[in-house]
Design a protein around this motif. Structure first.
Motif, short mmCIF file in Angstrom:
data_model
loop_
_atom_site.label_atom_id
_atom_site.label_comp_id
_atom_site.label_asym_id
_atom_site.label_seq_id
_atom_site.Cartn_x
_atom_site.Cartn_y
_atom_site.Cartn_z
N VAL A 192 0.85 -1.19 0.00
CA VAL A 192 0.00 0.00 0.00
C VAL A 192 0.88 1.24 0.00
CG1 VAL A 192 -1.73 1.29 1.26
CG2 VAL A 192 -1.86 -1.21 1.17
N ALA A 193 0.65 2.11 -0.96
CA ALA A 193 1.40 3.35 -1.10
C ALA A 193 0.59 4.52 -0.57
CB ALA A 193 1.77 3.58 -2.55
N SER A 194 1.26 5.45 0.08
CA SER A 194 0.61 6.67 0.54
C SER A 194 1.57 7.83 0.36
CB SER A 194 0.18 6.54 2.00
OG SER A 194 1.29 6.30 2.82
N GLY A 195 1.05 9.03 0.48
CA GLY A 195 1.86 10.22 0.27
C GLY A 195 1.71 10.74 -1.15
N SER A 196 2.81 11.09 -1.77
CA SER A 196 2.78 11.69 -3.11
C SER A 196 2.70 10.61 -4.19
CB SER A 196 4.03 12.55 -3.31
OG SER A 196 4.10 13.56 -2.33
N ILE A 197 1.58 9.91 -4.20
CA ILE A 197 1.41 8.80 -5.13
C ILE A 197 1.46 9.28 -6.57
CG2 ILE A 197 -0.17 6.98 -5.86
CD1 ILE A 197 -1.24 6.96 -3.00
N PHE A 198 0.99 10.50 -6.82
CA PHE A 198 0.95 11.04 -8.17
C PHE A 198 2.35 11.13 -8.79
CE2 PHE A 198 2.86 15.12 -7.25
CZ PHE A 198 2.63 15.27 -5.90
N SER A 199 3.37 11.18 -7.95
CA SER A 199 4.75 11.34 -8.43
C SER A 199 5.43 10.02 -8.77
CB SER A 199 5.58 12.07 -7.38
OG SER A 199 5.72 11.30 -6.21
N ILE A 200 4.74 8.91 -8.50
CA ILE A 200 5.34 7.60 -8.76
C ILE A 200 5.37 7.31 -10.25
CG2 ILE A 200 5.09 5.12 -8.43
CD1 ILE A 200 3.87 5.71 -5.70
N ASN A 201 6.54 6.97 -10.77
CA ASN A 201 6.68 6.60 -12.17
C ASN A 201 6.79 5.09 -12.37
OD1 ASN A 201 6.67 9.24 -13.06
ND2 ASN A 201 8.88 9.46 -12.86
N ALA A 202 7.20 4.39 -11.34
CA ALA A 202 7.34 2.94 -11.43
C ALA A 202 7.26 2.35 -10.03
CB ALA A 202 8.68 2.55 -12.07
N MET A 203 6.80 1.12 -9.97
CA MET A 203 6.77 0.37 -8.71
C MET A 203 7.19 -1.05 -8.99
SD MET A 203 3.35 1.69 -6.71
CE MET A 203 3.91 1.00 -5.13
N GLY A 204 7.64 -1.71 -7.95
CA GLY A 204 8.06 -3.09 -8.17
C GLY A 204 8.34 -3.81 -6.88
N TRP A 205 8.83 -5.02 -7.06
CA TRP A 205 9.21 -5.88 -5.94
C TRP A 205 10.65 -6.34 -6.11
CZ3 TRP A 205 5.94 -6.58 -1.92
CH2 TRP A 205 4.60 -6.28 -2.12
N TYR A 206 11.39 -6.22 -5.04
CA TYR A 206 12.73 -6.77 -4.95
C TYR A 206 12.73 -7.80 -3.83
CZ TYR A 206 14.85 -3.14 -7.91
OH TYR A 206 15.20 -2.34 -8.97
N ARG A 207 13.73 -8.64 -3.82
CA ARG A 207 13.87 -9.60 -2.73
C ARG A 207 15.34 -9.76 -2.34
NH1 ARG A 207 12.15 -15.24 -5.87
NH2 ARG A 207 14.06 -15.46 -7.14
N GLU A 239 13.93 -21.78 -3.25
CA GLU A 239 14.84 -20.69 -3.59
C GLU A 239 14.14 -19.33 -3.70
OE1 GLU A 239 14.49 -23.63 -5.16
OE2 GLU A 239 14.72 -23.41 -7.34
N ASP A 240 12.82 -19.31 -3.58
CA ASP A 240 12.10 -18.03 -3.54
C ASP A 240 12.09 -17.45 -2.12
OD1 ASP A 240 9.70 -19.48 -5.78
OD2 ASP A 240 11.29 -18.02 -6.28
N THR A 241 12.61 -18.20 -1.16
CA THR A 241 12.66 -17.71 0.22
C THR A 241 13.52 -16.46 0.31
OG1 THR A 241 12.32 -19.92 1.17
CG2 THR A 241 13.43 -18.27 2.55
N ALA A 242 12.94 -15.40 0.87
CA ALA A 242 13.63 -14.12 0.96
C ALA A 242 12.73 -13.12 1.67
CB ALA A 242 13.98 -13.59 -0.43
N VAL A 243 13.32 -11.98 1.99
CA VAL A 243 12.51 -10.83 2.38
C VAL A 243 12.17 -10.09 1.10
CG1 VAL A 243 12.42 -8.68 3.68
CG2 VAL A 243 13.63 -10.67 4.63
N TYR A 244 10.89 -9.83 0.91
CA TYR A 244 10.41 -9.14 -0.29
C TYR A 244 10.13 -7.69 0.05
CZ TYR A 244 10.14 -13.48 -2.89
OH TYR A 244 10.46 -14.64 -3.55
N TYR A 245 10.70 -6.80 -0.75
CA TYR A 245 10.58 -5.36 -0.53
C TYR A 245 9.78 -4.72 -1.66
CZ TYR A 245 14.37 -5.96 2.83
OH TYR A 245 15.15 -6.36 3.90
N CYS A 246 8.90 -3.84 -1.29
CA CYS A 246 8.19 -3.01 -2.25
C CYS A 246 9.06 -1.80 -2.58
CB CYS A 246 6.86 -2.58 -1.66
SG CYS A 246 5.83 -1.59 -2.77
N TRP A 247 9.08 -1.44 -3.84
CA TRP A 247 9.91 -0.32 -4.32
C TRP A 247 9.07 0.63 -5.12
CZ3 TRP A 247 10.77 0.19 -9.71
CH2 TRP A 247 11.68 1.18 -10.09
N GLY A 248 9.31 1.91 -4.92
CA GLY A 248 8.65 2.93 -5.70
C GLY A 248 9.69 3.94 -6.18
#
Length: 115
Positions: A23-38, A88-97
Motif C-alpha cells: 500500500v502506497a501513501s503520500g505523493s502517489i501522483f509522483s510515482i513513475n514505477a513500482m516493483g518488488w525486490y527480494r 529458492e524463492d525464500t527471501a525478504v520481499y521489498y516493495c519499491w517505488g
C-alpha cells in the motif's frame, strides 16, 4: 514523499501460492514505477518484477511464468501474485517505488518456502 507498506508474507510449502500487497501513501501522483525486490540471506537484493506507469512490466527470469505483478488504477496498491513457489524463492520481499529522482522502499515482508 512516498510511504510503502508491504503485507502478505508467510510460510508456505513448495508448490504453493501467495499474494503480496504493498500500500502506497503520500505523493502517489509522483510515482513513475513500482516493483518488488527480494533479498535472501547472504545475497544481494535483486529485482523480482516491476511495472512502469504506462503499462509495461518486467520480470526476473527466475520468476517468469510463475509470478504476476499488478496494481490498482490509482497506483495505491501494488500486488505480487506468486505461484508454484520454490524453496529458492525464500527471501525478504521489498516493495519499491520510484518517482524519477528518488527510490522509496518498504520495510519488507518475509516469504519462506519449505521443501
Amino acid at each position: 514523499q512516498v510511504h510503502l507498506v508491504e503485507s502478505g508474507g508467510d510460510l508456505v510449502q513448495a508448490g504453493g501460492s501467495l499474494r503480496l500487497s504493498c500500500v502506497a501513501s503520500g505523493s502517489i501522483f509522483s510515482i513513475n514505477a513500482m516493483g518488488w525486490y527480494r533479498q535472501a540471506p547472504g545475497k544481494q537484493r535483486e529485482l523480482v518484477a516491476k511495472i512502469i506507469r504506462g503499462g509495461s512490466s518486467n520480470y526476473a527470469d527466475s520468476v517468469k511464468d510463475r509470478f504476476t505483478i499488478s496494481r490498482d488504477n490509482a497506483w495505491n496498491t501494488l500486488y505480487l501474485r506468486m505461484t508454484r513457489l520454490k524453496p529458492e524463492d525464500t527471501a525478504v520481499y521489498y516493495c519499491w517505488g520510484w518517482t524519477g529522482g528518488t527510490d522509496y522502499w518498504g520495510q519488507g515482508t518475509q516469504v519462506t518456502v519449505s521443501s
